[in-house]
Design an enzyme around this catalytic site. Structure first.
Site, PDB file in Angstrom:
ATOM      1  CB  ILE A 161      -0.960  -0.003   1.223  1.00 39.79           C
ATOM      2  CG1 ILE A 161      -1.801   1.266   1.226  1.00 39.79           C
ATOM      3  CG2 ILE A 161      -0.129  -0.238   2.486  1.00 39.79           C
ATOM      4  CD1 ILE A 161      -3.021   1.273   2.247  1.00 39.79           C
ATOM      5  CB  SER A 162       1.314   3.972  -2.309  1.00 42.67           C
ATOM      6  OG  SER A 162       1.324   3.241  -3.697  1.00 42.67           O
TER       7      SER A 162
END
Length: 295
Positions: free
Chosen positions: A140-141
């Site tokens: 997940i960024s």
């Protein structure tokens, strides 16, 4: 799209040429307020709501997911939601200090509970400015890069306005798709890894977002059936942006993508004509690699 309620996710045919939506009928639009309210309602009843009343039973969740994401009582669930609001505000303030100025993007970031999209063991790190593993060698960024990419994609529209139709390549756990749903009228997100596609559906279900469509498939091919798009975001880095995606971008619209191998840069590509595109480098970045096919 027919007036009859459909299950989630909608089949692609329901949003393509065969649809029979009444002319001029606007697509339903989710807002930060409705998403927060839906999540709060779901928490207060002690249940995880489905996207539509007619939807079938949800797919089996990963082992331990329900126990970790659902406190044992409605009071505990409500406390978790309220506590997350304060840390979300702190996260958004930090992102703003890093240079993101778009109020619509910042509002969307504050609305989405990031802790619902990560593994329970990492929940204490949900709102720090870092990427986190979500399984299958994907991440997940970090909050800043999510906000930065969406802001860059929205650069040519009026302040406070919504984009029309947006495409995301790489759904992952569903977090960025949820944020995008608050800044665009329609969002389509493609994931090539089947377990992540299913995980995203599970993660998104409590938010009951009506303008988001998830698709399992090869993101490098895009979705020509529903193109053109008023914005495209890639959550994985290739040595170049696939031509198919460039051709699905509306004239005047922006595509934002990480480009490169070991050394990557964030690029914004603008379609300036039928066969013309202009590109600019925004900053250095680091993403998982963009790959073809499905698994």
């Amino acid at each position: 799209m027919s007036d009859k309620r459909s299950t989630f996710p909608l089949p692609l045919s329901s949003v393509t040429g065969g649809a029979n939506r009444k002319p001029g009928a606007p697509a339903p639009v989710a807002t930060p307020q409705t998403a927060t309210r839906n999540a709060s309602n779901a928490a207060s009843t002690g249940t995880r709501a489905s996207f539509a009343p007619a939807a079938p039973a949800p797919s089996p969740r990963p082992p331990g997911y329900a126990q970790a994401h659902q406190p044992s009582s409605p009071v505990a669930q409500r406390s978790e939601l309220m506590a997350s609001e304060a840390v979300r505000r702190a996260m958004v303030a930090r992102v703003a200090k890093q240079g993101v100025k778009d109020g619509v993007v910042l509002g969307a970031m504050e609305a989405v509970p990031r802790h619902l999209f990560i593994e329970p063991a990492l929940s204490a790190q949900a709102y720090i400015d870092a990427s986190l593993p979500i399984g299958h060698n994907q991440t997940i960024s970090q909050p800043y890069i999510v906000a930065r990419m969406i802001e860059a994609m929205r650069a040519s529209i009026a302040p406070g306005a919504q984009l029309g139709r947006v495409l995301e390549i790489g759904t992952g756990c569903g977090y960025q798709a949820a944020v995008l749903s608050f800044v665009a009228r329609e969002v389509y997100s493609i994931e090539r890894i089947k377990p992540l596609h299913e995980l995203a559906k599970t993660n998104l279900r409590p938010l009951r977002i009506s303008n988001l469509r998830l698709q399992y498939g090869d993101g490098m091919l895009g979705l020509p059936q529903v193109a053109p798009f008023d914005g495209i975001i890639l959550a994985a880095a290739g040595l170049e942006v696939p031509r198919a995606l460039l051709e699905q971008l509306a004239i005047g619209a922006h595509l934002v993508a990480p480009v490169g191998g070991q050394v990557q840069r964030l690029e914004r590509i603008t379609r300036t004509g039928k066969s013309e595109w202009a590109s600019e480098t925004l900053e250095a970045c680091h993403f998982v690699p963009l790959r073809p096919g499905t698994v």
